[in-house]
Design a protein around this motif. Structure first.
Motif, mmCIF file in Angstrom:
data_model
loop_
_atom_site.group_PDB
_atom_site.id
_atom_site.type_symbol
_atom_site.label_atom_id
_atom_site.label_comp_id
_atom_site.label_asym_id
_atom_site.label_seq_id
_atom_site.Cartn_x
_atom_site.Cartn_y
_atom_site.Cartn_z
ATOM 1 N N GLN A 75 4.998 3.521 2.736
ATOM 2 C CA GLN A 75 5.201 4.616 1.779
ATOM 3 C C GLN A 75 4.272 4.461 0.585
ATOM 4 O OE1 GLN A 75 9.379 4.584 0.843
ATOM 5 N NE2 GLN A 75 9.955 5.660 2.722
ATOM 6 N N MET A 76 4.076 3.225 0.124
ATOM 7 C CA MET A 76 3.153 2.969 -0.984
ATOM 8 C C MET A 76 1.711 3.295 -0.581
ATOM 9 S SD MET A 76 4.457 -0.592 -2.623
ATOM 10 C CE MET A 76 6.147 -1.046 -2.367
ATOM 11 N N ARG A 77 1.354 2.995 0.669
ATOM 12 C CA ARG A 77 0.009 3.319 1.164
ATOM 13 C C ARG A 77 -0.207 4.831 1.176
ATOM 14 N NH1 ARG A 77 1.615 -0.397 5.402
ATOM 15 N NH2 ARG A 77 0.827 -2.463 4.885
ATOM 16 N N GLU A 78 0.804 5.557 1.653
ATOM 17 C CA GLU A 78 0.705 7.015 1.697
ATOM 18 C C GLU A 78 0.569 7.604 0.291
ATOM 19 O OE1 GLU A 78 0.374 9.431 4.066
ATOM 20 O OE2 GLU A 78 0.026 7.723 5.410
ATOM 21 N N LYS A 79 1.341 7.085 -0.637
ATOM 22 C CA LYS A 79 1.280 7.561 -2.015
ATOM 23 C C LYS A 79 -0.108 7.298 -2.608
ATOM 24 C CE LYS A 79 3.886 7.321 -6.337
ATOM 25 N NZ LYS A 79 5.014 6.685 -7.031
ATOM 26 N N ALA A 80 -0.663 6.116 -2.345
ATOM 27 C CA ALA A 80 -1.997 5.778 -2.846
ATOM 28 C C ALA A 80 -3.071 6.648 -2.204
ATOM 29 C CB ALA A 80 -2.293 4.306 -2.596
ATOM 30 N N LYS A 81 -2.861 7.000 -0.956
ATOM 31 C CA LYS A 81 -3.823 7.843 -0.232
ATOM 32 C C LYS A 81 -3.887 9.242 -0.849
ATOM 33 C CE LYS A 81 -4.706 9.067 4.599
ATOM 34 N NZ LYS A 81 -4.136 8.977 5.956
ATOM 35 N N LYS A 82 -2.740 9.744 -1.329
ATOM 36 C CA LYS A 82 -2.668 11.086 -1.915
ATOM 37 C C LYS A 82 -3.093 11.115 -3.379
ATOM 38 C CE LYS A 82 1.003 12.464 1.220
ATOM 39 N NZ LYS A 82 2.428 12.723 1.370
ATOM 40 N N ASN A 83 -3.056 9.958 -4.036
ATOM 41 C CA ASN A 83 -3.415 9.872 -5.456
ATOM 42 C C ASN A 83 -4.623 8.956 -5.616
ATOM 43 O OD1 ASN A 83 -1.118 11.409 -6.552
ATOM 44 N ND2 ASN A 83 0.077 9.708 -5.725
#
Length: 186
Positions: free
Chosen positions: A116-124
């Motif tokens: 989930q942290m990876r996905e959040k970083a990918k979007k931001n």
């Protein structure tokens, strides 16, 4: 011991694992009086993994003396283990056991949180992906946890970097040094 000492013997056990259980076993260390020991594992039915690495049906997986193995299944499976050695120890297969108490669900939850942290970083674009450091005393499973998290990340198509800072272990580089490895699906 006579001529029997040169014969290769084998002892096989079949294990039926229920869902969310783990089969644990250790391949005995060889010494002069016991001869060479090895183990071979085959997944006969269902799905299972070893430290996050999925097993392929009917493929033989080989293990050397001293290896400590945990075969985990989310949905149930049947595996067969064959121990072979020059001098067979009584009860070697009996040393294997099924455990219902396993940390795998906690490891999966940790993996999901990291993803989930990876996905959040990918979007931001201003954020970076998660970085974790695993510490603790010797022989408690730090390297095993790293291996599981790396395997789960790669299975999702991620490209994690593993930094081994344990100069005594040498899992990435030679003992006495540190090293890093970049993992990807080939």
């Amino acid at each position: 011991m006579g001529e029997e000492g040169n014969k290769s013997e084998e002892q096989t056990g079949r294990w039926n694992l229920e869902r969310e259980t783990e089969l644990r076993f250790e391949v005995p260390e060889a010494n002069d009086s016991q001869g060479n020991t090895s183990a071979e594992l085959v997944l006969l039915k269902g799905q299972a993994e070893i430290f996050g690495t999925e097993l392929v049906l009917h493929k033989k997986f080989h293990f050397k003396p001293g290896d400590k193995i945990a075969v985990f299944t989310w949905d149930g499976c049947i595996v067969e283990i064959s121990f072979s050695k020059q001098f067979l120890l009584p009860g070697v297969v009996d040393g294997a056991y099924i455990s219902r108490e396993t940390p795998m669900l906690m490891y999966l939850n940790l993996h999901a949180a990291l993803d989930q942290m990876r996905e959040k970083a990918k979007k931001n674009p201003g954020l970076t992906g998660p970085r974790i450091m695993i510490t603790g005393p010797g022989d408690v499973g730090k390297s095993t946890l790293c291996r599981i998290l790396l395997n789960y990340a790669v299975r999702l198509g991620r490209r994690p970097i593993y930094c081994d800072l344990d100069v005594g272990q040498g899992s990435v580089s030679i003992p006495g040094s540190t090293g890093s490895v970049y993992f990807t699906v080939s």
